[in-house]
Design an enzyme around this catalytic site. Structure first.
Site, mmCIF file in Angstrom:
data_model
loop_
_atom_site.group_PDB
_atom_site.id
_atom_site.type_symbol
_atom_site.label_atom_id
_atom_site.label_comp_id
_atom_site.label_asym_id
_atom_site.label_seq_id
_atom_site.Cartn_x
_atom_site.Cartn_y
_atom_site.Cartn_z
ATOM 1 N N THR A 13 0.831 -1.203 0.000
ATOM 2 C CA THR A 13 0.000 0.000 0.000
ATOM 3 C C THR A 13 0.866 1.254 0.000
ATOM 4 O OG1 THR A 13 -0.183 0.158 2.426
ATOM 5 C CG2 THR A 13 -1.793 -1.241 1.275
ATOM 6 N N SER A 15 2.353 2.850 -2.454
ATOM 7 C CA SER A 15 3.620 2.422 -3.060
ATOM 8 C C SER A 15 3.969 3.152 -4.348
ATOM 9 C CB SER A 15 3.576 0.910 -3.320
ATOM 10 O OG SER A 15 2.352 0.495 -3.877
ATOM 11 N N THR A 16 3.540 4.397 -4.482
ATOM 12 C CA THR A 16 3.940 5.170 -5.662
ATOM 13 C C THR A 16 5.289 5.854 -5.478
ATOM 14 O OG1 THR A 16 2.691 7.103 -4.895
ATOM 15 C CG2 THR A 16 1.552 5.576 -6.390
ATOM 16 N N SER A 17 5.802 5.876 -4.252
ATOM 17 C CA SER A 17 7.102 6.496 -3.991
ATOM 18 C C SER A 17 7.642 5.987 -2.657
ATOM 19 C CB SER A 17 6.973 8.035 -3.955
ATOM 20 O OG SER A 17 6.178 8.442 -2.856
ATOM 21 N N ILE A 19 9.410 4.383 0.596
ATOM 22 C CA ILE A 19 9.633 3.025 1.077
ATOM 23 C C ILE A 19 8.703 2.045 0.368
ATOM 24 C CG2 ILE A 19 9.436 1.513 3.093
ATOM 25 C CD1 ILE A 19 10.274 3.963 4.805
ATOM 26 N N TYR A 154 1.150 11.434 15.171
ATOM 27 C CA TYR A 154 1.849 10.480 14.313
ATOM 28 C C TYR A 154 2.467 9.361 15.152
ATOM 29 C CZ TYR A 154 5.559 8.646 11.276
ATOM 30 O OH TYR A 154 6.395 7.823 10.565
#
Length: 264
Positions: A13, A15-17, A19, A154
């Site tokens: 998930t 996962s376009t950039s 890690i 966070y």
């Protein structure tokens, strides 16, 4: 080392950039069939193209879905009903004084960083148990054990991921399924790069000067004293996803450059 991932089907998930993309790329390089996920069709297309360029013959598919909602998670589940490997990488961060973090912020961070992974794991875990093999990995953070004062919301979500990961692992006794968490430290992701570029401009510094000051004053315990490359985190993630990591279950694995000053 052959990680024995050929023929495995993996979903990563966010996962376009960063890690997530680095993990998808390495899984594809090891012969796994990979599904990348993101909100933007253009960024997904770019992510898939980059993997094809770097990994000859890569088997990569893409599913556009916003996992900040139940509907988005269900859309992804419908498009990828059965996977051998689930990497819950999606996450957001935002430095903000505690007094200014409203209820909406707390809920948004919990939905994106925690509930997206919970919903996907809830669907896939039973199927992995039925097949007698599976891997679920939560990408947490060193902030989960060292909550940052400037991003309390966070840090809370990253601690929650550790609890969920260990709890799920406890349900996998003797099943051939493992659930683990990986804890990166300060990593040079796209979002971090943009944030530090902004800080550097505001302070009249170069990017290198801003990075130096960050590790000198904000992360002085770092043994690495530099940002981690996403590929360095991905190397740990894909090992944990592999059959070779069968004895690693319920673990919180640190890839944080030595920021955390504990023996275990």
């Amino acid at each position: 080392m052959d990680l024995q991932l050929k023929g495995k089907r993996a979903l990563v998930t966010g996962s376009t950039s960063g890690i997530g993309w680095a993990t998808a790329r390495e899984l594809a390089a090891e012969g796994a069939s990979v599904i990348v996920n993101g909100r933007s069709a253009a960024r997904l297309a770019s992510a898939v193209e980059r993997i094809h360029v770097e990994v000859r013959g890569a088997d990569v598919d893409a599913v556009q879905a916003d996992l900040s909602s139940v509907e988005g998670c269900l859309r992804l589940i419908a498009a990828a009903e059965d996977v051998d490997i689930l990497v819950n990488n999606l996450g957001i961060f935002e430095p903000k004084p505690f007094e200014q973090i409203g209820d909406d912020d707390w809920l948004r961070f919990f939905e994106v960083n925690v509930m997206s992974g919970v919903r996907l794991a809830r669907h896939h875990l039973s199927r992995m148990k039925e097949r007698g093999w599976g891997r679920i990995v939560f990408i947490s953070s060193e902030s989960g054990i060292c909550p940052p004062a400037d991003m309390v919301h966070y840090g809370m979500t990253k601690s929650a991921q550790l609890s969920v990961s260990r709890g799920l692992a406890e349900t996998c006794v003797g099943t051939g399924v493992t659930v683990n968490a990986v804890l990166p430290g300060p990593t040079r992701t796209e979002g971090v790069g943009e944030f530090f570029a902004k800080l550097a401009r505001e302070a009249g510094q170069t990017l290198q000067e801003a990075e130096h000051d960050f590790f000198k004053y904000a992360r002085p315990t770092s043994l690495l004293q530099r940002f981690i490359d996403p590929a360095e985190v991905a190397a740990m993630v894909i090992y944990v996803c592999s059959p070779r990591a069968a004895a690693t279950n319920g673990a919180a694995l640190r890839v944080e450059g030595g920021v955390v000053r504990t023996l275990i």
